[in-house]
Write a protein that holds these residues in place. Structure first.
Motif, PDB file in Angstrom:
ATOM      1  N   PHE A 194       0.926  -1.137  -0.008  1.00  0.00           N
ATOM      2  CA  PHE A 194      -0.073   0.211  -0.337  1.00  0.00           C
ATOM      3  C   PHE A 194       0.786   0.551  -0.120  1.00  0.00           C
ATOM      4  O   PHE A 194       1.786   1.406   0.278  1.00  0.00           O
ATOM      5  CB  PHE A 194      -1.102  -0.333   1.121  1.00  0.00           C
ATOM      6  CG  PHE A 194      -2.136  -0.915   1.026  1.00  0.00           C
ATOM      7  CD1 PHE A 194      -3.574  -0.200   0.730  1.00  0.00           C
ATOM      8  CD2 PHE A 194      -2.169  -2.044   1.394  1.00  0.00           C
ATOM      9  CE1 PHE A 194      -4.738  -1.223   0.591  1.00  0.00           C
ATOM     10  CE2 PHE A 194      -2.914  -3.045   1.022  1.00  0.00           C
ATOM     11  CZ  PHE A 194      -4.480  -3.133   1.112  1.00  0.00           C
ATOM     12  N   SER A 195       0.111   2.077  -0.467  1.00  0.00           N
ATOM     13  CA  SER A 195       0.853   3.631  -0.781  1.00  0.00           C
ATOM     14  C   SER A 195       0.918   4.303   0.948  1.00  0.00           C
ATOM     15  O   SER A 195       0.006   3.834   1.397  1.00  0.00           O
ATOM     16  CB  SER A 195       0.028   4.486  -1.494  1.00  0.00           C
ATOM     17  OG  SER A 195       0.586   5.582  -1.048  1.00  0.00           O
ATOM     18  N   PRO A 196       2.220   5.214   1.018  1.00  0.00           N
ATOM     19  CA  PRO A 196       1.978   5.694   2.482  1.00  0.00           C
ATOM     20  C   PRO A 196       1.056   6.725   2.341  1.00  0.00           C
ATOM     21  O   PRO A 196       0.996   7.972   3.520  1.00  0.00           O
ATOM     22  CB  PRO A 196       3.952   6.110   2.913  1.00  0.00           C
ATOM     23  CG  PRO A 196       4.187   6.091   1.489  1.00  0.00           C
ATOM     24  CD  PRO A 196       3.785   5.392   0.403  1.00  0.00           C
ATOM     25  N   GLY A 197       0.370   7.105   1.237  1.00  0.00           N
ATOM     26  CA  GLY A 197       0.667   9.241   0.692  1.00  0.00           C
ATOM     27  C   GLY A 197       1.328  10.000   0.647  1.00  0.00           C
ATOM     28  O   GLY A 197       1.781   9.840   0.529  1.00  0.00           O
ATOM     29  N   GLY A 198       0.671  11.474  -0.069  1.00  0.00           N
ATOM     30  CA  GLY A 198       1.607  11.890  -0.455  1.00  0.00           C
ATOM     31  C   GLY A 198       1.475  13.734  -0.055  1.00  0.00           C
ATOM     32  O   GLY A 198      -0.382  13.317   0.395  1.00  0.00           O
ATOM     33  N   VAL A 436      -4.793   2.843  -0.534  1.00  0.00           N
ATOM     34  CA  VAL A 436      -4.071   2.828  -1.974  1.00  0.00           C
ATOM     35  C   VAL A 436      -3.615   2.252  -2.113  1.00  0.00           C
ATOM     36  O   VAL A 436      -2.356   2.410  -1.666  1.00  0.00           O
ATOM     37  CB  VAL A 436      -3.932   4.045  -1.979  1.00  0.00           C
ATOM     38  CG1 VAL A 436      -3.704   4.373  -3.707  1.00  0.00           C
ATOM     39  CG2 VAL A 436      -5.057   5.634  -2.244  1.00  0.00           C
ATOM     40  N   ARG A 437      -3.594   1.150  -3.030  1.00  0.00           N
ATOM     41  CA  ARG A 437      -2.507   0.074  -3.523  1.00  0.00           C
ATOM     42  C   ARG A 437      -1.337   1.471  -4.236  1.00  0.00           C
ATOM     43  O   ARG A 437      -1.099   2.160  -4.972  1.00  0.00           O
ATOM     44  CB  ARG A 437      -2.684  -1.008  -4.662  1.00  0.00           C
ATOM     45  CG  ARG A 437      -4.217  -1.174  -3.767  1.00  0.00           C
ATOM     46  CD  ARG A 437      -2.932  -2.360  -3.027  1.00  0.00           C
ATOM     47  NE  ARG A 437      -3.670  -3.749  -2.610  1.00  0.00           N
ATOM     48  CZ  ARG A 437      -3.678  -4.645  -2.179  1.00  0.00           C
ATOM     49  NH1 ARG A 437      -2.503  -5.241  -2.278  1.00  0.00           N
ATOM     50  NH2 ARG A 437      -4.068  -5.814  -1.210  1.00  0.00           N
ATOM     51  N   SER A 448      -6.082  17.910  -6.343  1.00  0.00           N
ATOM     52  CA  SER A 448      -7.169  17.853  -7.010  1.00  0.00           C
ATOM     53  C   SER A 448      -8.216  17.911  -5.666  1.00  0.00           C
ATOM     54  O   SER A 448      -9.660  17.083  -5.945  1.00  0.00           O
ATOM     55  CB  SER A 448      -7.159  16.096  -7.890  1.00  0.00           C
ATOM     56  OG  SER A 448      -6.943  15.215  -6.939  1.00  0.00           O
ATOM     57  N   GLY A 449      -8.294  16.771  -4.555  1.00  0.00           N
ATOM     58  CA  GLY A 449      -9.509  16.446  -3.916  1.00  0.00           C
ATOM     59  C   GLY A 449      -9.815  14.868  -3.581  1.00  0.00           C
ATOM     60  O   GLY A 449     -10.925  15.074  -3.712  1.00  0.00           O
ATOM     61  N   ALA A 450      -8.818  14.401  -4.442  1.00  0.00           N
ATOM     62  CA  ALA A 450      -9.806  12.777  -5.294  1.00  0.00           C
ATOM     63  C   ALA A 450      -9.515  11.904  -4.315  1.00  0.00           C
ATOM     64  O   ALA A 450     -10.608  11.207  -4.234  1.00  0.00           O
ATOM     65  CB  ALA A 450      -8.749  12.464  -6.773  1.00  0.00           C
ATOM     66  N   VAL A 451      -8.710  12.050  -2.849  1.00  0.00           N
ATOM     67  CA  VAL A 451      -8.792  10.971  -1.806  1.00  0.00           C
ATOM     68  C   VAL A 451      -9.440  11.688  -0.430  1.00  0.00           C
ATOM     69  O   VAL A 451      -9.564  10.080   0.205  1.00  0.00           O
ATOM     70  CB  VAL A 451      -8.177   9.860  -2.099  1.00  0.00           C
ATOM     71  CG1 VAL A 451      -7.573   9.112  -3.661  1.00  0.00           C
ATOM     72  CG2 VAL A 451      -7.061  10.668  -1.683  1.00  0.00           C
ATOM     73  N   ALA A 452      -9.372  12.376  -0.496  1.00  0.00           N
ATOM     74  CA  ALA A 452     -10.281  13.131   1.248  1.00  0.00           C
ATOM     75  C   ALA A 452     -10.630  14.199   0.784  1.00  0.00           C
ATOM     76  O   ALA A 452     -10.196  15.124  -0.043  1.00  0.00           O
ATOM     77  CB  ALA A 452      -8.746  13.518   1.571  1.00  0.00           C
TER      78      ALA A 452
END
Length: 553
Positions: A194-198, A436-437, A448-452
């Motif tokens: 999984f991703s650590p986020g960005g 998120v993988r 973009s605000g796509a995931v939060a």
């Protein structure tokens, strides 16, 4: 492999503490609120220095029961043994770090002998996101575009940390130029698939893996909040202009916030107490109210109903809508708030002006136009974003400043929402998706605000703390919750968050790491770049920065 020197039981429960310090000591309690005190050394039960919280390690360092070199030994040994599959570090600086650790040890010993005060950060290891300049060290924004670039001077952030006696372990990975929201080079310590986020994913991963107790990131569209939520650590996105951005590679000047990150909110507040305040190289930092005397609180006050009288808004229109597993954790968090005495209030967050996205692209293009001859060196998905940003410079200047008027209107509506509902804070999921993988969502910008649901805080310039709330029952991945306030209410917001975190100490949970030898190069300090900007690039200094509006009511 470098072997850590453990703290002995005798060191933890005995030994001479030397002199006491006014900041955070029992002797200094009369001069400041108890919430500003470090723990007593005898209460620290953790024996592995790398697993200590920053406030715990600071207490032992001050008392002479732990040496900065021992703490650094433990952090580097853990990094070298486990960072291979995680990849949180771009570069490590052990030679530089040991010099700083020895200097910090000498400062601490002198302060004990002379019974004088000293910064609580003295001797604590820290990681910097690879956008903050340190003179003579590489600065690459995790991109081939800046390969070979050497910082010409110190960022304001590192200047403050160095003066405090902090120990720089290395630069952590960012999503290239802090553009995206996944940091694909890095694996999440809870599950490296999984991703650590960005974009501050390397900083969050290094904290979760116990490679350092403190790290610094940046937040332009949730870039410290989403990684903190994804990795089960804590962060503070302060009021815009509260912390200097001088010597930092920008994404968009009017939304970039420097963000203290740590495993607990108390640790992040300790870091913010050093970073916050006026910087002559960044005039906007002088426009807000003064940093509270004694810094920011680092401990909860406690009691049966510590949040009695606190009103917390909960959005009725989150965008995007959280996944069911995430929402279940958030609902339990809200139940906890109410059990501590808070009242939750349904609110409608103000609508986000679509025109602001154009302003983001213009500001990004203003910086990235200098790399027009190196577009092929970006990751493919980011090269397209950079090219589009540069093309947006054709937007007339008058239109750009009209977009800034939309920002002012949004800030006014945000502050009015607080006044009309008599709110002290608002609560929102740290991330809407349940993990998120790695490799997913490449080329999606953090703006973009796509995931939060995060952009409101950057456009409002408002402070937000993010703290771990639990883990998803579906994926096992961490879930965090944001608590936001009005501009310049950083201290009050941190105090609320500390009460919640004291009742919900899931930040102490550690991921189980698989042994995997670190791959990050270990680099000595060299000759500074030509400059004149500390980043050794052009156009990093913001031409336009305005403080957030004063709250209404």
């Amino acid at each position: 492999m470098h072997v850590a020197t453990p703290v002995t039981r005798r060191q933890l429960i005995g030994g001479a503490a030397g002199g006491l310090f006014a900041w955070g000591s029992a002797a200094g309690a009369a001069r400041g609120a108890p919430s500003h005190r470090l723990p007593e050394p005898e209460t620290v039960k953790t024996t592995d220095p790398a697993s200590m919280s920053a406030v715990e390690a600071a207490a032992l360092l001050r008392a002479g029961r732990l040496h900065p070199r021992e703490l650094l030994d433990s952090c580097l040994a853990r990094t070298r043994a486990f960072d291979g599959d995680i990849g949180s570090w771009v570069r490590l600086y052990p030679e530089f770090a040991y010099e700083a650790a020895d200097a910090a040890g000498a400062r601490l010993a002198r302060a004990r002998r002379e019974d004088t005060d000293l910064s609580p950060l003295c001797g604590l290891p820290v990681g910097l996101k690879d956008i903050f300049a340190v003179s003579g060290l590489p600065l690459t924004a995790s991109s081939r575009v800046l390969e070979g670039n050497i910082a010409a001077g110190h960022s304001g952030v590192w200047r403050r940390l160095e003066q405090a006696g902090a120990v720089l372990v290395g630069h952590t990975h960012t999503d290239e130029f802090a553009i995206g929201l996944t940091t694909p080079q890095v694996g999440n310590p809870w599950n490296t698939d999984f991703s650590p986020g960005g974009s501050s994913g390397g900083s969050a991963a290094a904290l979760a893996a116990r490679f350092v107790p403190l790290a610094v990131g940046s937040d332009t569209g949730g870039s410290v909040r989403m990684p903190a939520s994804a990795c089960g650590v804590s962060s503070i996105k302060p009021t815009y202009g509260r912390i200097t951005s001088h010597g930092m590679i920008p994404l968009t000047w009017t939304r970039d916030h420097v963000g203290p990150m740590a495993r607990s909110l108390a640790d992040a507040a300790l870091l913010m107490s050093v970073l916050a305040g006026a910087d002559a190289d960044d005039p906007i930092t002088s426009l807000g109210p003064r940093v509270p005397e004694g810094g920011y609180p680092v401990a909860a006050r406690g009691g049966a109903s510590p949040l009695a009288g606190i009103r917390v808004g909960v959005s009725t229109n989150p965008a995007p809508v959280p996944a069911a597993a995430v929402q279940r954790v958030v609902d339990m968090f809200l139940d906890l708030l109410r059990s501590l005495g808070a009242v939750t209030v349904p609110v409608t967050m103000p609508a986000m002006p679509s025109s602001l996205a154009t302003g983001d692209r213009v500001e990004m293009g203003s910086y990235h136009q200098q790399f027009g001859d190196r577009l092929g060196l970006y990751r493919p998905e980011n090269g397209g974003l950079a090219a589009a940003a540069v093309a947006s410079l054709a937007v007339p200047a008058g239109d750009y400043f009209m977009l800034e008027r939309d920002r002012i209107r949004f800030q006014s509506e945000y502050n009015r929402m607080f006044a009309e509902h008599a709110l002290d804070a608002v609560a929102a999921p740290g991330c809407a998706v349940d993990g998120v993988r790695r490799g997913e969502l490449l080329g999606v910008a953090v703006t973009s605000g796509a995931v939060a649901d995060v952009r409101w805080a950057n456009y409002a310039g408002a402070p937000v703390v993010t703290i771990p709330a639990g883990r998803s029952a579906d994926t096992g991945m961490p879930v965090g919750v944001q608590l936001g306030a009005r501009p310049w209410q950083d201290a009050e917001l941190i105090a609320i968050g500390l009460e919640v975190q004291a009742a919900l100490p899931v930040w102490r949970d550690e991921p189980v790491l698989a042994e995997s030898i670190a791959r990050a190069p270990e680099v000595p300090r060299g000759t500074p770049g030509a400059g004149p900007d500390p980043t050794n690039t052009s156009g990093a200094a913001a031409p336009v920065r305005t403080p957030p509006m004063n709250p209404v009511g």
